[in-house]
Write a protein that holds these residues in place. Structure first.
Motif, PDB file in Angstrom:
ATOM      1  N   ILE A  49       0.839  -1.207   0.000  1.00 22.23           N
ATOM      2  CA  ILE A  49       0.000   0.000   0.000  1.00 22.23           C
ATOM      3  C   ILE A  49       0.871   1.253   0.000  1.00 22.23           C
ATOM      4  N   MET A  50       1.961   1.228   0.776  1.00 22.99           N
ATOM      5  CA  MET A  50       2.874   2.378   0.789  1.00 22.99           C
ATOM      6  C   MET A  50       3.499   2.583  -0.587  1.00 22.99           C
ATOM      7  N   GLY A  51       3.864   1.491  -1.261  1.00 22.73           N
ATOM      8  CA  GLY A  51       4.469   1.604  -2.581  1.00 22.73           C
ATOM      9  C   GLY A  51       3.488   2.104  -3.619  1.00 22.73           C
ATOM     10  N   ILE A  52       2.246   1.640  -3.541  1.00 21.90           N
ATOM     11  CA  ILE A  52       1.231   2.087  -4.490  1.00 21.90           C
ATOM     12  C   ILE A  52       0.927   3.565  -4.284  1.00 21.90           C
ATOM     13  N   ALA A  53       0.898   3.990  -3.024  1.00 20.88           N
ATOM     14  CA  ALA A  53       0.640   5.395  -2.714  1.00 20.88           C
ATOM     15  C   ALA A  53       1.867   6.264  -2.977  1.00 20.88           C
ATOM     16  N   ASP A  56       6.822   8.697   0.705  1.00 17.64           N
ATOM     17  CA  ASP A  56       8.204   9.188   0.761  1.00 17.64           C
ATOM     18  C   ASP A  56       9.087   8.339   1.656  1.00 17.64           C
ATOM     19  N   VAL A  57       8.573   7.219   2.157  1.00 19.50           N
ATOM     20  CA  VAL A  57       9.350   6.340   3.015  1.00 19.50           C
ATOM     21  C   VAL A  57      10.444   5.651   2.214  1.00 19.50           C
ATOM     22  N   PHE A  58      10.181   5.378   0.945  1.00 16.66           N
ATOM     23  CA  PHE A  58      11.102   4.624   0.116  1.00 16.66           C
ATOM     24  C   PHE A  58      12.191   5.502  -0.466  1.00 16.66           C
ATOM     25  N   LYS A  67      15.666  -1.992 -11.721  1.00 12.87           N
ATOM     26  CA  LYS A  67      14.887  -0.784 -11.478  1.00 12.87           C
ATOM     27  C   LYS A  67      13.473  -0.966 -12.020  1.00 12.87           C
ATOM     28  N   PHE A  68      12.499  -0.862 -11.117  1.00 16.43           N
ATOM     29  CA  PHE A  68      11.093  -0.921 -11.473  1.00 16.43           C
ATOM     30  C   PHE A  68      10.409   0.308 -10.890  1.00 16.43           C
ATOM     31  N   ASP A  69       9.258   0.589 -11.400  1.00 20.76           N
ATOM     32  CA  ASP A  69       8.454   1.673 -10.867  1.00 20.76           C
ATOM     33  C   ASP A  69       8.019   1.315  -9.447  1.00 20.76           C
ATOM     34  N   LEU A  70       7.994   2.285  -8.577  1.00 20.94           N
ATOM     35  CA  LEU A  70       7.620   2.040  -7.184  1.00 20.94           C
ATOM     36  C   LEU A  70       6.198   1.492  -7.075  1.00 20.94           C
ATOM     37  N   THR A  71       5.315   1.906  -7.966  1.00 19.36           N
ATOM     38  CA  THR A  71       3.948   1.395  -7.952  1.00 19.36           C
ATOM     39  C   THR A  71       3.913  -0.092  -8.284  1.00 19.36           C
ATOM     40  N   SER A  72       4.730  -0.528  -9.231  1.00 21.79           N
ATOM     41  CA  SER A  72       4.748  -1.959  -9.563  1.00 21.79           C
ATOM     42  C   SER A  72       5.309  -2.774  -8.402  1.00 21.79           C
ATOM     43  N   TRP A  73       6.296  -2.235  -7.677  1.00 22.99           N
ATOM     44  CA  TRP A  73       6.780  -2.920  -6.476  1.00 22.99           C
ATOM     45  C   TRP A  73       5.671  -2.992  -5.439  1.00 22.99           C
ATOM     46  N   GLY A  74       4.900  -1.929  -5.334  1.00 19.84           N
ATOM     47  CA  GLY A  74       3.798  -1.917  -4.373  1.00 19.84           C
ATOM     48  C   GLY A  74       2.779  -3.007  -4.670  1.00 19.84           C
ATOM     49  N   TRP A  75       2.407  -3.152  -5.946  1.00 22.02           N
ATOM     50  CA  TRP A  75       1.451  -4.194  -6.318  1.00 22.02           C
ATOM     51  C   TRP A  75       2.038  -5.581  -6.099  1.00 22.02           C
ATOM     52  N   ILE A 110      11.091 -13.660  -0.422  1.00 21.18           N
ATOM     53  CA  ILE A 110      12.543 -13.440  -0.327  1.00 21.18           C
ATOM     54  C   ILE A 110      13.066 -12.803  -1.609  1.00 21.18           C
ATOM     55  N   ILE A 111      12.657 -13.337  -2.752  1.00 23.24           N
ATOM     56  CA  ILE A 111      13.121 -12.793  -4.033  1.00 23.24           C
ATOM     57  C   ILE A 111      12.656 -11.353  -4.211  1.00 23.24           C
ATOM     58  N   ALA A 112      11.391 -11.080  -3.931  1.00 18.95           N
ATOM     59  CA  ALA A 112      10.863  -9.722  -4.079  1.00 18.95           C
ATOM     60  C   ALA A 112      11.585  -8.746  -3.159  1.00 18.95           C
ATOM     61  N   ASN A 113      11.876  -9.178  -1.936  1.00 23.24           N
ATOM     62  CA  ASN A 113      12.576  -8.284  -1.009  1.00 23.24           C
ATOM     63  C   ASN A 113      14.036  -8.104  -1.397  1.00 23.24           C
ATOM     64  N   PHE A 114      14.647  -9.125  -1.962  1.00 22.99           N
ATOM     65  CA  PHE A 114      16.017  -8.971  -2.439  1.00 22.99           C
ATOM     66  C   PHE A 114      16.065  -7.960  -3.583  1.00 22.99           C
ATOM     67  N   LEU A 115      15.113  -8.068  -4.501  1.00 14.19           N
ATOM     68  CA  LEU A 115      15.101  -7.160  -5.641  1.00 14.19           C
ATOM     69  C   LEU A 115      14.740  -5.733  -5.252  1.00 14.19           C
ATOM     70  N   SER A 116      14.049  -5.574  -4.130  1.00 17.19           N
ATOM     71  CA  SER A 116      13.688  -4.216  -3.711  1.00 17.19           C
ATOM     72  C   SER A 116      14.575  -3.709  -2.568  1.00 17.19           C
ATOM     73  N   LEU A 117      15.734  -4.322  -2.383  1.00 16.91           N
ATOM     74  CA  LEU A 117      16.669  -3.879  -1.330  1.00 16.91           C
ATOM     75  C   LEU A 117      17.010  -2.389  -1.383  1.00 16.91           C
ATOM     76  N   PRO A 118      17.299  -1.818  -2.562  1.00 18.64           N
ATOM     77  CA  PRO A 118      17.672  -0.401  -2.570  1.00 18.64           C
ATOM     78  C   PRO A 118      16.547   0.547  -2.164  1.00 18.64           C
ATOM     79  N   TYR A 119      15.302   0.116  -2.265  1.00 20.68           N
ATOM     80  CA  TYR A 119      14.197   1.003  -1.950  1.00 20.68           C
ATOM     81  C   TYR A 119      13.919   1.079  -0.455  1.00 20.68           C
ATOM     82  N   TYR A 120      14.157  -0.004   0.256  1.00 21.37           N
ATOM     83  CA  TYR A 120      13.889  -0.055   1.693  1.00 21.37           C
ATOM     84  C   TYR A 120      14.792  -1.126   2.287  1.00 21.37           C
TER      85      TYR A 120
END
Length: 149
Positions: A49-53, A56-58, A67-75, A110-120
């Motif tokens: 929900i934070m990613g879709i919205a 500014d936390v990320f 690199k993916f759009d923050l909204t796609s990571w949110g979904w 685990i995979i999703a969190n590894f790929l989104s390491l730089p964001y959070y």
């Protein structure tokens, strides 16, 4: 008069006691995995929900290979979290399909969190660790009541 009642605290036969202890241990791990997957799922839903919205936390990085759009990571996190919550309900009921799905969903988390390491980064590492514990708990050998027959 001598009492013919069994003494309190007496242990059952060694084989029965060992099977009972193993069953309790395996059951405890399944409950641990169910509760932990429920928590991970709910937290992943909130993260989604934070990613879709586009909160500014990320942190946004410029030069990240995945690199993916923050909204796609949110979904992605929202869907994985929702599935994780549903699977945890199946684990609480002791369903075999839920054990298999739980390992799969925890692996995908685990995979999703590894790929989104730089964001959070810190939270991604925490979620990876929790998911690793879930996989460990679900992969421990379980002695069913049918296995002893």
């Amino acid at each position: 008069m001598a009492a013919t009642h069994p003494t309190h605290g007496a242990r059952p036969a060694t084989g029965t006691y060992a099977r009972s202890a193993k069953r309790e241990w395996a059951g405890g791990l399944t409950v641990f995995a169910a509760v932990t997957l429920m928590i991970v799922g709910v937290l992943d839903i909130f993260r989604g929900i934070m990613g879709i919205a586009e909160d500014d936390v990320f942190v946004t990085t410029q030069n990240y290979v995945f690199k993916f759009d923050l909204t796609s990571w949110g979904w992605t996190h929202l869907v994985l979290g929702a599935i994780g919550v549903l699977v945890s309900l199946g684990l609480a009921r002791g369903a075999l399909w839920a054990r298999i799905a739980g390992v799969t969903i925890a692996g995908l988390i685990i995979i999703a969190n590894f790929l989104s390491l730089p964001y959070y980064p810190v939270w991604s590492v925490v979620m990876i660790a929790f998911s690793g514990f879930i996989i460990w708990a679900l992969c421990m050998p379980r002695s069913d009541s049918r296995a002893g027959r």
